[in-house]
Design an enzyme around this catalytic site. Structure first.
Site, PDB file in Angstrom:
ATOM      1  N   TRP A  37       3.385  33.484  63.939  1.00  0.00           N
ATOM      2  CA  TRP A  37       4.820  33.684  64.173  1.00  0.00           C
ATOM      3  C   TRP A  37       5.142  33.307  65.626  1.00  0.00           C
ATOM      4  CZ3 TRP A  37       6.127  37.074  68.055  1.00  0.00           C
ATOM      5  CH2 TRP A  37       5.195  38.059  68.415  1.00  0.00           C
ATOM      6  N   GLU A  80       4.161  44.512  78.442  1.00  0.00           N
ATOM      7  CA  GLU A  80       3.729  43.219  77.878  1.00  0.00           C
ATOM      8  C   GLU A  80       3.974  42.078  78.871  1.00  0.00           C
ATOM      9  OE1 GLU A  80       2.149  42.706  75.141  1.00  0.00           O
ATOM     10  OE2 GLU A  80       2.514  44.454  73.877  1.00  0.00           O
ATOM     11  N   GLU A 118      -0.765  37.163  72.977  1.00  0.00           N
ATOM     12  CA  GLU A 118      -0.074  38.259  73.671  1.00  0.00           C
ATOM     13  C   GLU A 118       1.208  37.778  74.354  1.00  0.00           C
ATOM     14  OE1 GLU A 118      -0.549  41.546  74.123  1.00  0.00           O
ATOM     15  OE2 GLU A 118      -2.334  41.737  72.881  1.00  0.00           O
ATOM     16  N   HIS A 121       4.532  38.529  72.898  1.00  0.00           N
ATOM     17  CA  HIS A 121       5.048  39.903  72.790  1.00  0.00           C
ATOM     18  C   HIS A 121       6.152  40.178  73.808  1.00  0.00           C
ATOM     19  CE1 HIS A 121       0.897  41.139  70.933  1.00  0.00           C
ATOM     20  NE2 HIS A 121       1.530  40.203  70.244  1.00  0.00           N
ATOM     21  N   GLU A 171      -5.721  48.365  73.038  1.00  0.00           N
ATOM     22  CA  GLU A 171      -5.068  47.625  71.952  1.00  0.00           C
ATOM     23  C   GLU A 171      -4.632  48.602  70.856  1.00  0.00           C
ATOM     24  OE1 GLU A 171      -4.171  44.557  72.062  1.00  0.00           O
ATOM     25  OE2 GLU A 171      -5.591  43.434  73.271  1.00  0.00           O
ATOM     26  N   THR A 174      -1.484  50.367  72.111  1.00  0.00           N
ATOM     27  CA  THR A 174      -0.258  49.564  72.016  1.00  0.00           C
ATOM     28  C   THR A 174       0.150  49.382  70.559  1.00  0.00           C
ATOM     29  OG1 THR A 174      -1.626  47.596  72.292  1.00  0.00           O
ATOM     30  CG2 THR A 174      -0.392  48.288  74.200  1.00  0.00           C
ATOM     31  N   ASP A 203      -0.496  42.048  65.618  1.00  0.00           N
ATOM     32  CA  ASP A 203      -1.357  41.344  66.588  1.00  0.00           C
ATOM     33  C   ASP A 203      -2.270  42.331  67.310  1.00  0.00           C
ATOM     34  OD1 ASP A 203      -0.207  38.893  66.105  1.00  0.00           O
ATOM     35  OD2 ASP A 203       0.749  38.694  68.067  1.00  0.00           O
ATOM     36  N   GLU A 204      -1.674  43.436  67.747  1.00  0.00           N
ATOM     37  CA  GLU A 204      -2.469  44.422  68.504  1.00  0.00           C
ATOM     38  C   GLU A 204      -3.613  44.936  67.630  1.00  0.00           C
ATOM     39  OE1 GLU A 204      -1.605  44.172  71.398  1.00  0.00           O
ATOM     40  OE2 GLU A 204       0.517  44.504  71.806  1.00  0.00           O
ATOM     41  N   HIS A 207      -6.301  42.348  67.551  1.00  0.00           N
ATOM     42  CA  HIS A 207      -7.005  42.326  68.840  1.00  0.00           C
ATOM     43  C   HIS A 207      -7.907  43.560  68.993  1.00  0.00           C
ATOM     44  CE1 HIS A 207      -3.499  39.629  70.484  1.00  0.00           C
ATOM     45  NE2 HIS A 207      -4.312  38.996  69.662  1.00  0.00           N
TER      46      HIS A 207
END
Ligand code: FE2
Ligand code: FE2
Length: 333
Positions: A37, A80, A118, A121, A171, A174, A203-204, A207
């Protein structure tokens, strides 16, 4: 060589020896760019003929976001946006360093790929907040400017073991924080923001999986040093990366922001305890065998730690007094 130098040297060897493992796993830990995305996917199309309608509709839906929610969202966005600091930090970990800036080494590929993911974000949250017209963007930008200038020292000593324990924790923290902001956004009727926070939290989560996997491998290869590092990092405590934020006005800004996050349930002392227990279970700390005396002590400490934090968390109260935030034109929260 002193003992400390020896241990740093052997850690470096372990990390170097993991390159093949990282290379084999990297495709499942980073998403290909053409499947990823981008911030633009979630923002009104400013090139469309009806951009004014799209923008009006976008802004109408953000009208019900409370000041509390705006404050936690701004704080998360600022966190971020200090990504240059985190990339610099990651690149300082021994054995991870990208020696040329475009190195083919699996660790360098990971650190650049992680940074690229990242980077979206802060980008997305920044544009989102700007377009809502609900916050004082200049005050927010001043805070970001200061945060990057001030930097951040998580006390990981350029040591990859401490570093990966830190990032495994961070991670997950977040992920929890973005998911909770999303939940509050939905409650306020702002589905788009929930979607945005959900994508970022996704995503976090990936990660988190990556850093936990790296650390899992270190636990297999070097269990004594791994467990000592885990205990050491927990004793130092996990400092949030935005703790040096400043808006040129308020010397308690970070504390105030964290208090609001605690009060609205976005990131709490209970979450801190839950993350510890989750990592202790995930790395199977309880069942590590053949440890030295000092490592067995660390094992004991770690296995009881989450309970201790939980007991403290139960007693905490964050009712506090209302505080002003420059980010929302000095309105009180
Ligand atoms: Fe992030
Ligand atoms: Fe992250």
């Amino acid at each position: 060589m002193t003992n400390q130098e020896k241990s740093i040297h052997s850690r470096f060897e372990v990390i170097k020896g993991m390159e093949k493992f990282v290379g084999e796993n990297i495709d499942s830990l980073l998403k290909p760019v053409n499947e990823s995305w981008q911030p633009n996917d979630f923002l009104p199309d400013m090139t469309a003929n009806n951009w004014k309608d799209l923008l009006n509709d976008f802004r109408a839906r953000s009208i019900n976001l409370s000041d509390e929610l705006l404050v936690v969202l701004v704080g998360d966005m600022i966190t971020e946006e200090a990504l240059p600091t985190y990339q610099t930090w990651l690149n300082r970990l021994k054995g991870i360093t990208d020696t040329t800036g475009a190195s083919d080494s699996p660790w360098a590929q990971w650190s650049r790929g992680w940074t690229a993911e990242e980077n979206r974000h802060g980008d997305l949250l920044n544009k989102y907040l700007y377009l809502t017209g609900r916050v004082d963007m200049r005050a927010v930008e001043v805070t970001i400017h200061n945060l990057i200038r001030n930097g951040f020292d998580p006390k990981t000593e350029n040591d990859p073991y401490l570093g990966f324990i830190y990032t495994s924790f961070q991670e997950r923290a977040t992920k929890i924080s973005h998911s909770n902001v999303g939940r509050l956004a939905l409650k306020a009727g702002e589905e788009r923001l929930q979607k945005i926070c959900g994508m970022i939290a996704g995503d976090e989560a990936r990660h988190e999986r990556a850093y936990r996997l790296f650390m899992q491998k270190i636990f297999e290869l070097d269990p004594v040093q791994a467990i000592l590092s885990f205990a050491k990092m927990m004793k130092v405590k996990i400092t949030m990366p935005a703790n040096l934020m400043h808006d040129e006005k308020d010397n308690n800004l970070y504390i105030k922001f964290s208090n609001v996050a605690q009060r609205v349930g976005v990131y709490t002392a209970k979450d801190y305890a839950e993350i510890i227990s989750n990592l202790v279970k995930g790395w199977n700390i309880e069942n590590l065998k053949g440890l030295s005396d000092i490592a067995a002590k660390a094992q004991d400490y770690l296995c009881n730690l989450s309970e201790r934090y939980l007991a403290v968390a139960e007693r905490l109260s964050f009712a506090g007094t209302a505080e002003k935030f420059s980010w929302i034109y000095d309105r009180e929260v």
